[in-house]
Write an enzyme that holds these catalytic residues in place. Structure first.
Site, PDB file in Angstrom:
ATOM      1  N   ARG A 346      45.716  43.367  44.095  1.00 17.52           N
ATOM      2  CA  ARG A 346      45.308  42.078  44.648  1.00 17.52           C
ATOM      3  C   ARG A 346      45.128  42.129  46.165  1.00 17.52           C
ATOM      4  O   ARG A 346      45.448  41.165  46.855  1.00 17.52           O
ATOM      5  CB  ARG A 346      46.331  40.982  44.317  1.00 17.52           C
ATOM      6  CG  ARG A 346      46.317  40.534  42.879  1.00 17.52           C
ATOM      7  CD  ARG A 346      45.177  39.554  42.626  1.00 17.52           C
ATOM      8  NE  ARG A 346      45.098  39.196  41.227  1.00 17.52           N
ATOM      9  CZ  ARG A 346      45.639  38.103  40.708  1.00 17.52           C
ATOM     10  NH1 ARG A 346      46.266  37.260  41.482  1.00 17.52           N
ATOM     11  NH2 ARG A 346      45.527  37.867  39.431  1.00 17.52           N
ATOM     12  N   ARG A 350      43.946  35.579  48.189  1.00 16.44           N
ATOM     13  CA  ARG A 350      44.127  34.391  49.016  1.00 16.44           C
ATOM     14  C   ARG A 350      45.008  34.573  50.244  1.00 16.44           C
ATOM     15  O   ARG A 350      44.991  33.754  51.149  1.00 16.44           O
ATOM     16  CB  ARG A 350      44.682  33.258  48.154  1.00 16.44           C
ATOM     17  CG  ARG A 350      43.597  32.617  47.308  1.00 16.44           C
ATOM     18  CD  ARG A 350      44.186  31.626  46.343  1.00 16.44           C
ATOM     19  NE  ARG A 350      45.051  32.316  45.380  1.00 16.44           N
ATOM     20  CZ  ARG A 350      45.550  31.752  44.289  1.00 16.44           C
ATOM     21  NH1 ARG A 350      45.314  30.490  44.040  1.00 16.44           N
ATOM     22  NH2 ARG A 350      46.296  32.436  43.455  1.00 16.44           N
ATOM     23  N   ARG A 359      36.024  31.754  49.867  1.00 14.29           N
ATOM     24  CA  ARG A 359      36.466  31.039  48.675  1.00 14.29           C
ATOM     25  C   ARG A 359      36.323  29.515  48.833  1.00 14.29           C
ATOM     26  O   ARG A 359      36.078  28.811  47.847  1.00 14.29           O
ATOM     27  CB  ARG A 359      37.914  31.439  48.408  1.00 14.29           C
ATOM     28  CG  ARG A 359      38.598  30.807  47.266  1.00 14.29           C
ATOM     29  CD  ARG A 359      38.128  31.312  45.915  1.00 14.29           C
ATOM     30  NE  ARG A 359      39.004  30.724  44.916  1.00 14.29           N
ATOM     31  CZ  ARG A 359      38.920  29.469  44.498  1.00 14.29           C
ATOM     32  NH1 ARG A 359      37.949  28.696  44.957  1.00 14.29           N
ATOM     33  NH2 ARG A 359      39.771  28.984  43.619  1.00 14.29           N
ATOM     34  N   ASP A 395      37.837  39.977  37.697  1.00 18.50           N
ATOM     35  CA  ASP A 395      39.070  39.528  37.061  1.00 18.50           C
ATOM     36  C   ASP A 395      39.158  40.111  35.663  1.00 18.50           C
ATOM     37  O   ASP A 395      38.128  40.320  35.011  1.00 18.50           O
ATOM     38  CB  ASP A 395      39.132  38.002  36.985  1.00 18.50           C
ATOM     39  CG  ASP A 395      40.554  37.538  36.715  1.00 18.50           C
ATOM     40  OD1 ASP A 395      41.303  37.334  37.681  1.00 18.50           O
ATOM     41  OD2 ASP A 395      40.927  37.426  35.525  1.00 18.50           O
TER      42      ASP A 395
END
Ligand code: CP3
Length: 664
Positions: A346, A350, A359, A395
């Site tokens: 990851r 974010r 995003r 994903d």
């Protein structure tokens, strides 16, 4: 020290062993072994540790044949190819081959691996049960227990062809199952009549005169220590072996070494003599350096720098060469590297302001499906962090759409899937994925990423592993107890197996398309499989994960990552993978030795360490580097993905610290 071409390292690293003295104990192929060692730049010292004793008057073999003809032996186990041929050789002195083949054709024939299978086929004997790799007595018993073609053993006489030392554990386990065992020895091994050469080898090992020791079977280990005991030097011998690079041909040999207190440094992926010598040669210098404190042996300190010369890093390497020779790819192949490669699960997410900015203007799915943006996010994260690999921005759940299900990511709720699969009828409507079309945006993103990424940074493709995907499509989203997943697994096993087989077939195609589009390696994420017991993993998951990994195009390393599986990492490893990814709930050193040094390992920093201060982060990273002790094949990573709240500076500090502290 400078060599003629001006590069550091006067030891010839082009020739792997770089002049090390390499002791080996092979008897039958002693000459070939010596040649192999020399061809890899070593100085061979081959001292056969065993002599073969043919039992010309083999009473046991003839007793076996007589009882077989009388129909008293319903199950016959063949352990080795050489032994199978030898048994036929002995028996054919008395009986025609046709009679033997006919009698064997009427009973259950178990063959431990490809060698006895091919020997038996050569004689025309049909094999009932073939035991899968790595062909130890564990797999043998498991396969016999699981196979419908093998009768229950209770009360039966099981004949076991033996070659060399009897396998005590196997015999005991067969007896535990209520079988009577008829041992059928064909040859036995003893120490050679003249033990002088072996004694000399022991003396030279103890004198510190060897740098590498190679074992090509378990009997060599027992015989070496048998003679060591006779000479009264067991401890010294064990101590001497702890100072040299120890290569073992396969799991049985390694197990014997460990039982005797000798650590194994390298076991090749395939248990072959040539592979053993080549792999140990490629890694010998770094392995030795990691075993000895620098300066203790001048060769040890020169070794690691030299490794770069073998592959010519930085010297007119073409872009593809650069990818093949970068630290990450070399570590996947368990080759020495100048520093420990690091990337983070990851890493594009974010926690990173650049990601949040993109995003803010796009939903998560839009981002995944816009190959320009997905490539941008991937490249930005890898370049910004200075990591050694990029992972394609996508994903694991994208694949559920072409399976015929709906996928939504709702703010705060995580993923949710429409059209859950909960019954046999649901499984029937699950579509098998033809990814070329339906997931083409992922492959476009891979191509664009490859074009924008630094040419020495490999790109990792990925997919969810069969169980984790199944859990999402059965539950319809994240889950706490996996109630519906387990209900299907226990309640409708046939539907479960059909679903897993379908998912596995789709995954093979999906991963191979990612590789074809330009991914250098692939990772399977089995994030939730740790909710299963070891037995359930073996029964309901292992065959499918194994099928996916086996289906990946050879050449691209596979990372088999899971979480919560510390208690059964050995079984997870059976599914395959060049590298096993582990979470933080297991000790890294312990995990690696359980997995076996024939695989690489990735992980296992707790992602929450990244919320501590820089010095704590550094100390925890150092601890992991120490646990892996410079052994080739370690890829630094977290034990699971970075959390969205993680401070970016801490992530940067971690990557720098790993690079700095692992410089060799
Ligand atoms: O940088 C990378 O590692 C590559 C991209 C990547 C993502 N998901 C992006 C993503 C990878 C490798 C994954 C894998 C993934 N997705 C897994 C396996 C890894 C793991 O963490 O266990 C799983 C279980 C998923 C399913 C999934 N997707 C979940 C549980 C979530 C989180 C939901 C949430 O809101 O936190 C996602 C969404 C997701 N996948 C995000 C990212 C960057 C966050 C989405 C956003 O920006 O809102």
């Amino acid at each position: 020290m400078k060599s003629e071409d001006g590069l550091t390292g006067s030891i010839s690293t082009e020739k792997g062993f770089g002049g090390y003295r390499v002791v080996a104990f092979e008897a039958r192929f002693a000459q070939q072994m010596a040649k192999l060692i020399a061809s890899h730049g070593g100085e061979p010292l081959v001292a056969p540790a065993m002599a073969e004793v043919p039992l010309g008057q083999n009473v046991s073999a003839f007793e076996f044949a007589e009882r077989l003809f009388r129909g008293e032996l319903p199950v016959v186990v063949f352990l080795t190819g050489v032994g199978t041929r030898a048994l036929f050789e002995v028996l054919e002195t008395r009986y025609p081959r046709a009679q033997l083949v006919e009698a064997l054709g009427k009973v259950t024939i178990v063959a431990r691996g490809p060698k006895p299978v091919s020997a038996l086929r050569g004689f025309g004997v049909p094999v009932t049960v073939a035991v899968p790799e790595p062909n130890t007595w564990h797999e043998l018993l498991e396969t016999m227990d699981a196979s419908e073609r093998c009768p229950a053993l209770k009360g039966l006489i099981v004949a076991v062809q033996e070659y060399g030392v009897p396998n005590a554990e196997l015999l005991q386990e067969l007896k535990k199952r209520g079988a009577q065992v008829l041992q059928v020895p064909v040859y036995r091994w003893t120490l050679p009549r003249d033990t002088q050469p072996l004694e000399k080898a022991i003396q030279r090992l103890i004198a510190g005169d060897c740098q590498v020791a190679l074992f090509t079977n378990a009997t060599q280990v027992s015989h070496l220590f048998q003679l060591g005991t006779q000479l009264g030097v067991t401890d010294a011998l064990r101590g001497a072996l702890s100072q040299v690079v120890v290569g073992s041909v396969g799991p049985i040999c390694s197990q014997t070494l460990r039982e005797i207190g000798v650590d194994v440094d390298l076991e090749p992926l395939h248990p072959k003599m040539g592979q053993l010598v080549a792999d140990v040669a490629a890694n010998a210098q770094t392995l030795l350096a990691s075993k000895r404190t620098p300066g203790e042996d001048f060769r040890a300190t020169l070794g690691t720098r030299g490794s770069a010369e073998v592959v010519g890093i930085g010297r007119n390497a073409s872009p593809l060469d650069k990818l093949e020779t970068c630290a990450f790819m070399r570590a996947c192949r368990r080759l020495p590297t100048e520093y420990t490669p690091v990337w983070l699960m990851r890493q594009a997410g974010r926690y990173m302001p650049e990601y949040r900015e993109i995003r803010a203007k796009n939903s998560f799915l839009e981002l995944c499906k816009n190959s320009e943006l997905a490539a941008e996010v991937t490249v930005t994260a890898a370049h910004r962090l200075g990591v050694d690999a990029a992972i394609i921005f996508a994903d694991i759940l994208l694949i559920v759409e072409p399976m015929g299900l709906g996928l939504r990511f709702e703010k705060g709720d995580g993923p949710s899937i429409d059209g859950m699969i909960r019954t046999h009828a649901d499984v029937a409507r699950l579509r098998e994925v033809e990814p070329e079309e339906s997931l083409s945006y992922v492959f476009d993103a891979i191509r664009k990423t490859r074009a924008g990424l630094r040419s020495d940074i490999p790109l990792i493709g990925f997919a969810g592993a069969p169980f984790t995907l199944a859990s999402y499509i059965v539950e319809g989203g994240a889950s706490k107890n996996y109630r519906h997943t387990k209900a299907l697994m226990y309640g409708e096993p046939a539907a479960w197996h059909a679903m897993m087989a379908s998912i596995a077939r789709s995954l093979v195609k999906y991963l191979n398309c990612q590789i074809a589009a330009g991914a250098q390696a692939v990772q399977l994420f089995d994030s939730w499989v740790g909710c299963l017991s070891p037995d359930d993993y073996r029964e309901f998951v292992l065959p499918y994960t194994r099928q996916v990994i086996a289906g990946v195009k050879p050449g691209a390393p596979v990372i088999n990552f899971s979480t919560g599986t510390s208690s059964y990492l050995e079984i997870v490893s059976e599914a395959g993978g060049d590298v096993i990814g582990v979470d933080w709930r297991v000790d890294l050193a312990d995990a690696w030795s359980r997995i076996g040094f024939g695989r690489g390992i990735q992980g296992n920093l707790d992602p929450l360490v990244l919320f501590a201060d820089a010095s704590t982060i550094k100390a925890r990273a150092l601890r992991l580097l120490e646990k892996t002790a410079g052994r080739p094949g370690y890829i630094f990573n977290l034990g699971h993905g970075i959390l969205p709240e993680t401070p970016v500076d801490n992530v940067l500090a971690l990557v720098d610290a790993v690079h700095e502290m692992s410089q060799r």
